[in-house]
Design an enzyme around this catalytic site. Structure first.
Site, mmCIF file in Angstrom:
data_model
loop_
_atom_site.group_PDB
_atom_site.id
_atom_site.type_symbol
_atom_site.label_atom_id
_atom_site.label_comp_id
_atom_site.label_asym_id
_atom_site.label_seq_id
_atom_site.Cartn_x
_atom_site.Cartn_y
_atom_site.Cartn_z
ATOM 1 N N SER A 155 -0.581 -4.023 11.422
ATOM 2 C CA SER A 155 0.512 -4.182 10.157
ATOM 3 C C SER A 155 0.188 -5.668 9.992
ATOM 4 C CB SER A 155 1.717 -3.712 10.296
ATOM 5 O OG SER A 155 2.326 -3.782 8.907
ATOM 6 N N ASP A 200 -12.126 -13.171 8.224
ATOM 7 C CA ASP A 200 -12.841 -12.931 7.118
ATOM 8 C C ASP A 200 -13.563 -14.532 6.656
ATOM 9 O OD1 ASP A 200 -12.512 -10.574 7.305
ATOM 10 O OD2 ASP A 200 -11.753 -10.280 5.033
ATOM 11 N N LYS A 255 -3.403 -0.181 11.153
ATOM 12 C CA LYS A 255 -2.665 0.102 10.022
ATOM 13 C C LYS A 255 -2.703 -0.792 8.688
ATOM 14 C CE LYS A 255 2.512 0.312 9.212
ATOM 15 N NZ LYS A 255 2.666 -0.626 7.903
#
Length: 528
Positions: A297, A308, A322
């Protein structure tokens, strides 16, 4: 004439009312938000509950039946939409808030007696005079010794409203003593450790994301920077997530400009972006992030953003997977519904949510199946969804649809432990022994002023090992067949738990991490 009017007026009013209701319903049915105005007939669920209430052969608690029905409905949605009964809601809310009202001590139950393990420095119990090693006899007028006492009952006795009093009678050195403790705010920290593992290189452990995590993180970072922070290892292993904006605030401290951190979107919730909004404390230094299959999460939001943007090197194993956002709604009976309202996406558009079409049971078993499939032992066995291939800002290949795959893989340390040793590790035996050892050796242990000093200088003796062997016999476990590697790991754990008695979680990690293979790999990576 007057008599005729008196007869017709009520009839005219009735016709007018009926026509008004008819045209009113026609107008309502053409309104764009009609679902908020419609009065639906009872649903089958309501009808069944009504029939059970009025016709069933025995008395039934309809509240329990309703809860069961809600849980059954949620099982048809996703694994993370959950119903929280009112009995559990306060504890859940306290965990999110990062605090509760209580007396500020940790306890354990030995031989049907509550033992004080640690007392929170400057907390209510500390101010009242309670000490580690005290044995509870009574809480207010209730006797709390014997087989009927359990941890849940004790917590209910000790927690309460702020500024309320609780009287605790304890046994200390063979004498009964009574203490009046005034309940206060007790923080539940989420930054468990923050210290230097090498000159200039610091380690921070975040165990969850509560509403206090960002503040705790910033306090740790500011202290470390004053002491010469150059490189950072951030440990999110086993972190199940929590409050989303706490993860995005921390990401902002590592990323510059107005970079996108994450965005959320759902059928009923328009796209919402979380972007950097301030100069960060650590936008340039070398950064390594540790994660594993227990990182979920909000942990994945943070690691996904850093991966990224090629800001950090991710070390460890594939994360939980998740990618759903829950919002909590309070219900009329004091319970709550935590409903999935959106998905979150990494800056380059990855959804890292694992598939859950086969049901919640199969969804949760996927984690344990990673061990059976060899994924926790070999990078070649990692099951990435190759149909969801993306590239980071720097051109590195990454995947969506199944968690965050690390840049550098570390196999799980199985240790090849025997069943005998595994039983020692999964029980509370080591923690119990460390507690009693600390009580017996208070004077000797007081010579160690810091966890670093303790980690360098303290060693358990052959006599201590023999004492441990005698201690675990009661659990039908023996140290006679323990291998050299198993003994080394057991001694490290005992030492770490003793450090926890002295310095809480900071002491535990600073000692235990001296033998942690994941941290050693992170140091190797960050020093290149």
């Amino acid at each position: 004439m007057n008599k005729k009017v008196q007869v017709w007026i009520p009839l005219l009013f009735s016709v007018a009312m009926i026509l008004g209701m008819y045209f009113g319903y026609q107008v309502r049915d053409n309104m764009p938000g009609k679902k908020f105005f419609s009065i639906d007939k009872s649903s089958p669920l309501q009808e069944v509950l009504s029939l059970i209430s009025n016709r069933y052969v025995d008395d039934v608690k309809l509240g329990d039946l309703g809860d069961t029905a809600i849980i059954a409905m949620l099982n048809k949605l996703d694994p993370h939409s959950v119903f929280i009964p009112k009995e559990e809601l306060q504890e859940v809310n306290d965990d999110i808030a990062g605090q509760f009202y209580g007396i500020g001590l940790e306890f354990n139950i030995f031989d049907d007696t509550i033992n004080v393990i640690t007392v929170l420095p400057d907390g209510p119990s500390f101010r009242a005079g309670l000490k580690s090693g005290d044995k509870f006899l009574k809480i207010n007028d209730s006797v709390v010794t014997g087989k009927k006492i359990n941890s849940e009952k004790v917590r209910k006795f000790l927690r309460g409203d702020r500024d309320t009093k609780v009287t605790i009678t304890v046994l200390r050195n063979g004498q009964q003593k009574a203490f009046t403790v005034i309940r206060d705010i007790i923080p539940t920290t989420s930054v468990d450790a923050a210290y230097f593992v090498e000159p200039g290189t610091a380690y921070i452990k975040i165990s969850k994301f509560s509403q206090k995590t960002y503040v705790e993180f910033m306090q740790a970072m500011e202290r470390l920077q004053k002491q010469g922070l150059k490189k950072l290892i951030l440990d999110l292993r086993g972190n199940p997530g929590g409050v989303l904006d706490q993860a995005t605030e921390i990401a902002d401290e590592f990323l510059d400009g107005d970079k996108l951190i994450t965005y959320t979107e759902g059928v009923h919730f328009p796209k919402k972006e979380y972007r950097c909004k301030r100069p960060g404390l650590f936008e340039k230094g070398a950064l390594v992030l540790l994660m594993d299959e227990g990182s979920a999460s909000a942990s994945e939001v943070l690691s996904g953003a850093l991966q990224d943007w090629d800001r950090a090197t991710i070390v460890g194993r594939r994360s939980f997977g998740k990618g759903l956002v829950q919002e909590q709604y309070d219900l009329s009976d004091g319970s709550a519904l935590r409903l999935t309202i959106a998905r979150y996406y990494t800056p380059i558009g990855r959804s890292i949510q694992r598939p859950y079409t086969k049901g919640s049971k199969a969804y949760m078993e996927e984690i344990s199946n990673r061990s059976h499939d060899g994924e926790l032992l070999s990078a070649d066995s990692v099951k990435n969804d190759t149909t969801k291939l993306y590239k980071t800002m720097g051109g590195k290949k990454v995947y969506g649809g199944g968690g965050i795959t690390p840049d550098i893989f570390i196999p799980i340390d199985t240790g090849n432990y025997s069943l005998n040793t595994a039983r020692i590790f999964i029980s509370n035996t080591i923690g119990d022994f460390a507690y009693k050892y600390s009580l017996r050796n208070q004077q000797q242990l007081s010579n160690y002023k810091t966890p670093a000093d303790f980690a360098r200088s303290f060693s358990l003796t052959a006599a201590d090992w023999k004492q441990f062997g005698a201690f675990i016999v009661k659990d039908s476990v023996s140290i006679n067949n323990i291998t050299g590697k198993e003994k080394e790991e057991t001694l490290l754990r005992i030492k770490a738990y003793i450090a926890r008695q002295l310095w809480r979680s900071e002491g535990f990690y600073e000692v235990y991490n001296t033998g942690d293979t994941g941290l050693k790999k992170a140091l190797e990576v960050i020093n290149k």
